[in-house]
Motif scaffolding. Structure first.
Motif, PDB file in Angstrom:
ATOM      1  N   ALA A 142       0.664  -1.134   0.098  1.00  0.00           N
ATOM      2  CA  ALA A 142       0.152   0.110  -0.017  1.00  0.00           C
ATOM      3  C   ALA A 142       0.873   1.307   0.060  1.00  0.00           C
ATOM      4  N   LEU A 143       1.935   1.099  -0.522  1.00  0.00           N
ATOM      5  CA  LEU A 143       2.950   2.413  -0.667  1.00  0.00           C
ATOM      6  C   LEU A 143       2.226   3.512  -1.157  1.00  0.00           C
ATOM      7  N   GLY A 144       1.628   3.534  -2.306  1.00  0.00           N
ATOM      8  CA  GLY A 144       0.929   4.549  -2.865  1.00  0.00           C
ATOM      9  C   GLY A 144      -0.190   5.162  -2.105  1.00  0.00           C
ATOM     10  N   THR A 145      -0.903   4.416  -1.143  1.00  0.00           N
ATOM     11  CA  THR A 145      -1.779   5.064  -0.210  1.00  0.00           C
ATOM     12  C   THR A 145      -1.403   5.541   1.139  1.00  0.00           C
ATOM     13  N   VAL A 146      -0.350   4.852   1.445  1.00  0.00           N
ATOM     14  CA  VAL A 146       0.444   5.295   2.858  1.00  0.00           C
ATOM     15  C   VAL A 146       1.362   6.612   2.720  1.00  0.00           C
ATOM     16  N   LEU A 147       2.298   6.291   1.732  1.00  0.00           N
ATOM     17  CA  LEU A 147       3.126   7.367   1.958  1.00  0.00           C
ATOM     18  C   LEU A 147       2.471   9.016   1.662  1.00  0.00           C
ATOM     19  N   PRO A 148       1.779   9.135   1.081  1.00  0.00           N
ATOM     20  CA  PRO A 148       1.307  10.620   1.175  1.00  0.00           C
ATOM     21  C   PRO A 148       0.733  11.141   2.633  1.00  0.00           C
ATOM     22  N   ARG A 149       0.468  10.115   3.515  1.00  0.00           N
ATOM     23  CA  ARG A 149       0.357  10.595   4.981  1.00  0.00           C
ATOM     24  C   ARG A 149       1.319  10.411   5.667  1.00  0.00           C
ATOM     25  N   VAL A 150       2.524  10.208   5.137  1.00  0.00           N
ATOM     26  CA  VAL A 150       3.730  10.007   6.102  1.00  0.00           C
ATOM     27  C   VAL A 150       4.835  11.127   5.810  1.00  0.00           C
ATOM     28  N   GLY A 151       5.370  11.755   6.625  1.00  0.00           N
ATOM     29  CA  GLY A 151       6.462  12.391   6.541  1.00  0.00           C
ATOM     30  C   GLY A 151       7.653  11.905   6.840  1.00  0.00           C
ATOM     31  N   ALA A 152       8.922  12.061   6.344  1.00  0.00           N
ATOM     32  CA  ALA A 152      10.070  11.260   7.034  1.00  0.00           C
ATOM     33  C   ALA A 152      11.349  12.004   6.777  1.00  0.00           C
ATOM     34  N   LEU A 153      12.281  11.732   7.822  1.00  0.00           N
ATOM     35  CA  LEU A 153      13.538  12.370   7.637  1.00  0.00           C
ATOM     36  C   LEU A 153      14.717  11.180   8.140  1.00  0.00           C
ATOM     37  N   VAL A 154      15.110  10.557   7.091  1.00  0.00           N
ATOM     38  CA  VAL A 154      15.913   9.456   7.367  1.00  0.00           C
ATOM     39  C   VAL A 154      17.300   9.690   6.965  1.00  0.00           C
ATOM     40  N   GLU A 155      18.065   9.196   7.889  1.00  0.00           N
ATOM     41  CA  GLU A 155      19.711   9.383   7.566  1.00  0.00           C
ATOM     42  C   GLU A 155      20.132  10.905   6.885  1.00  0.00           C
ATOM     43  N   GLY A 156      19.666  11.677   7.503  1.00  0.00           N
ATOM     44  CA  GLY A 156      20.185  13.114   7.432  1.00  0.00           C
ATOM     45  C   GLY A 156      19.240  13.776   6.100  1.00  0.00           C
ATOM     46  N   PRO A 157      19.457  15.190   6.106  1.00  0.00           N
ATOM     47  CA  PRO A 157      18.651  15.752   4.836  1.00  0.00           C
ATOM     48  C   PRO A 157      19.364  15.653   3.677  1.00  0.00           C
ATOM     49  N   ALA A 158      18.803  15.751   2.587  1.00  0.00           N
ATOM     50  CA  ALA A 158      19.412  15.835   1.230  1.00  0.00           C
ATOM     51  C   ALA A 158      18.856  17.052   0.591  1.00  0.00           C
ATOM     52  N   ALA A 159      19.597  17.815   0.162  1.00  0.00           N
ATOM     53  CA  ALA A 159      19.050  19.114  -0.613  1.00  0.00           C
ATOM     54  C   ALA A 159      20.086  19.590  -1.878  1.00  0.00           C
ATOM     55  N   TYR A 160      19.772  20.313  -2.671  1.00  0.00           N
ATOM     56  CA  TYR A 160      20.649  20.814  -3.748  1.00  0.00           C
ATOM     57  C   TYR A 160      21.207  22.083  -3.007  1.00  0.00           C
ATOM     58  N   PRO A 161      22.636  22.003  -2.919  1.00  0.00           N
ATOM     59  CA  PRO A 161      23.315  22.928  -2.482  1.00  0.00           C
ATOM     60  C   PRO A 161      23.387  24.462  -3.177  1.00  0.00           C
TER      61      PRO A 161
END
Length: 319
Positions: free
Chosen positions: A72-91
């Protein structure tokens, strides 16, 4: 029966011959601030990655928000926020631009309200003043907050934060704790993975303790504290007689070095059974045995004592 936001049964993950997660039965109540505690390398992040569908389990089952994962990834993930193993961003992009890109990738997010969501997310993590700066100029703590902002671009039923205060100064740490509490008050279930005991004690209502891939305890913080020992502490100038009398009363007297304090008193400790005698009875028996009492109290294991005993390893207990 308590409704669960996350539950696993027999969850196992192998990397070759290494058993990273071993037969894990995890139960995260809805609405809880759930601390996932253990020394580094105990299997916390691997478990989180499996729960979020970022890694496949070798065996066992996972349910998130009432749905089987990863089906149910498609149903569940929109309801979940996560920060895993540190943030990633375009510097080379600003914090605002990074959040807009992430929001644009969400097919459930309306473009018309994108700017509002970005502004609100930056405000919630205290980055409004730095939203226009390029991320390469951010400190580690600011990058951590930006990662949390990304997880909060939309309302979430479940928020998973892996070491959320990593790199934050004391003020930033307090802000993140306040944010977690406010989210929980609003009905969001928050899972906080950490090796910092102070982190868990100050913001969590429930916790689970991992050691080398195995779950060694879980429950409310009060329940986990209740697993600890109670000891009688006696301060007296007559330690020998005190030990003899406590042993006669059936208490397990702990070994002491016998070194007296400057005032001639010494400390005697004895472990109390699950159903100890009345303290008044113990005190009266000691006095009747000619033990002079200068101090008499019950000591309870702290949460730190209990967790170290469960894992066999130390924790970082201060920020």
């Amino acid at each position: 029966m308590t409704e669960l936001a996350v539950e696993t049964h027999g969850l196992t993950k192998r990397f070759g011959r290494q058993l990273a997660v071993d037969d894990l039965d995890l139960a995260v109540p809805r609405g809880a601030v759930f601390g996932f505690l253990g020394p580094n390398g105990s299997g916390k992040t691997t478990t989180i990655r499996i729960v979020l569908g970022l890694a496949a389990a070798s065996a066992g089952s996972v349910r998130v928000l009432g749905h089987d994962m990863p089906k149910a990834l498609g149903t569940v993930l929109p309801r979940v926020g996560a920060l895993v193993e540190g943030p990633a961003a375009y510097p080379f992009l600003s914090g605002e631009a990074n959040l807009r890109r992430l929001d644009a990738a969400d097919r459930h997010a309306s473009p018309r309200t994108r700017d509002q969501r970005v502004v609100q997310a930056l405000e919630r993590v205290g980055l409004s003043h730095a939203g226009a700066k390029r991320v390469r100029a951010y400190s580690l703590g600011m990058k951590q907050r930006l990662g949390i902002a990304a997880a909060l671009l939309r309302p979430r039923d479940l928020l998973v934060l892996d070491e959320p205060t990593n790199g934050l100064d004391p003020q930033g740490t307090r802000e993140v704790r306040s944010l977690v509490r406010s989210l929980a008050d609003g009905g969001t279930t928050v899972v906080v993975s950490s090796h910092l005991l102070a982190e868990i004690e100050q913001i969590c209502t429930h916790a689970a303790v991992m050691r080398t891939g195995r779950l060694v305890a879980q429950g409310s913080l009060d329940e986990l504290r209740g697993l600890g020992r109670s000891r009688l502490r006696v301060l007296t100038p007559d330690p020998g007689r005190a030990r003899e009398e406590l042993a006669r009363l059936g208490l397990a007297v702990e070994h002491e070095d016998g070194v007296a304090r400057a005032d001639g008193t010494a400390t005697v400790r004895a472990e109390l059974p699950d159903e100890p005698p009345l303290l008044e009875t113990l005190a009266a028996a000691l006095v009747a045995a000619d033990v002079r009492l200068r101090g008499f109290e019950v000591e309870q294991d702290t949460l730190e004592d209990r967790f170290v005993a469960l894992t066999g390893e130390g924790f970082d207990v201060a920020q």
